[in-house]
Enzyme design. Structure first.
Site, PDB file in Angstrom:
ATOM      1  N   ASP A 104       0.822  -1.209   0.000  1.00 38.69           N
ATOM      2  CA  ASP A 104       0.000   0.000   0.000  1.00 38.69           C
ATOM      3  C   ASP A 104       0.862   1.268   0.000  1.00 38.69           C
ATOM      4  OD1 ASP A 104      -2.066  -1.785   0.308  1.00 38.69           O
ATOM      5  OD2 ASP A 104      -2.909  -0.835   2.095  1.00 38.69           O
ATOM      6  N   HIS A 134      -6.084   2.982  -4.225  1.00 42.37           N
ATOM      7  CA  HIS A 134      -5.962   3.243  -2.781  1.00 42.37           C
ATOM      8  C   HIS A 134      -6.299   4.707  -2.488  1.00 42.37           C
ATOM      9  CE1 HIS A 134      -4.844   1.937   1.178  1.00 42.37           C
ATOM     10  NE2 HIS A 134      -3.759   2.693   1.270  1.00 42.37           N
ATOM     11  N   HIS A 151      -5.265   9.361   0.282  1.00 43.51           N
ATOM     12  CA  HIS A 151      -5.313   8.586   1.532  1.00 43.51           C
ATOM     13  C   HIS A 151      -6.243   9.158   2.602  1.00 43.51           C
ATOM     14  CE1 HIS A 151      -3.515   5.837   4.611  1.00 43.51           C
ATOM     15  NE2 HIS A 151      -3.164   5.138   3.542  1.00 43.51           N
ATOM     16  N   HIS A 155       3.702  -2.101   3.182  1.00 46.19           N
ATOM     17  CA  HIS A 155       3.589  -0.741   2.666  1.00 46.19           C
ATOM     18  C   HIS A 155       4.909  -0.355   1.998  1.00 46.19           C
ATOM     19  CE1 HIS A 155       0.439  -0.923   5.724  1.00 46.19           C
ATOM     20  NE2 HIS A 155      -0.131   0.103   5.119  1.00 46.19           N
TER      21      HIS A 155
END
Length: 210
Positions: free
Chosen positions: A35, A86, A90, A179
């Site tokens: 991510d 994604h 964020h 990540h």
């Protein structure tokens, strides 16, 4: 250290069965996911390691990072990995109105262009309201969560703890979350090579989510 489930509890999977938490069906496969990238500080390291181990993964990209690092994003695609949405920058779904959140998702969709053919989505922080969930599903996305949380993002977790979070909980069908962000880099640089070596010894393959 923050509190969270390293391995997602089966009750959560049952209650939120519209999300994809793991991908059963193959005894030799797991699904490594990354991510928050692409970022020049750590994504090239991830790509080189995956290539060395002939592993494929799924990158849930932030739209702004795709726009800022187009060549790096194209490298992810060229190396045969899957990509997912994604959001653009964020946002926390629980703290963001529906219209603004969906616009954020659409911005990321534009940055991914036609690369997100599988229409994969992962919400930042794993947080969606019921209305956000419904609208994103109606837009054709599969919402991919995780079975194993490495906690590489947690600066109170040591690199070895991060690795053990994965090794103690991974199993065939697991969706593992890492990540490729600057914040997670110290833990990821330790945990990812050892995870890939562990998978090799166990006869497990990391596949992209199709």
């Amino acid at each position: 250290m923050k509190w969270y489930w390293v391995r997602t509890h089966r009750l959560v999977k049952w209650l939120l069965s519209g999300y994809i938490w793991d991908i059963p069906g193959r005894d030799d496969a797991v699904y490594l996911t990354f991510d928050d990238g692409p970022t020049p500080e750590i994504t090239p390291f991830v790509l080189e390691l995956l290539e060395r181990y002939d592993a494929k993964a799924t990158f849930f990209c932030i739209g702004q990072n795709v726009s800022d690092n187009p060549a790096l994003f194209e490298s992810i695609i060229a190396k045969g990995h899957a990509v997912g949405n994604h959001t653009h920058d964020h946002p926390n779904g629980w703290a963001t109105p529906l219209r603004a959140y969906l616009q954020n998702v659409r911005q990321c969709e534009g940055a991914l262009a036609d690369s997100n053919r599988g229409k994969l989505f992962r919400p930042p922080y794993g947080k969606l309201t019921p209305s956000q969930f419904r609208e994103i599903k109606n837009a054709g996305y599969r919402i991919i969560m995780w079975d194993v949380l490495s906690a590489d993002f947690d600066t109170s977790v040591t690199p070895e703890q991060c690795l053990q979070n994965v090794l103690r909980n991974i199993r065939p069908g697991s969706v593992v979350i890492f990540h490729d962000s600057q914040k997670a880099a110290p833990n990821l640089r330790h945990a990812l090579p050892a995870t890939l070596e562990f998978l090799k010894k166990k006869g497990l393959r990391s596949l992209a989510i199709a």
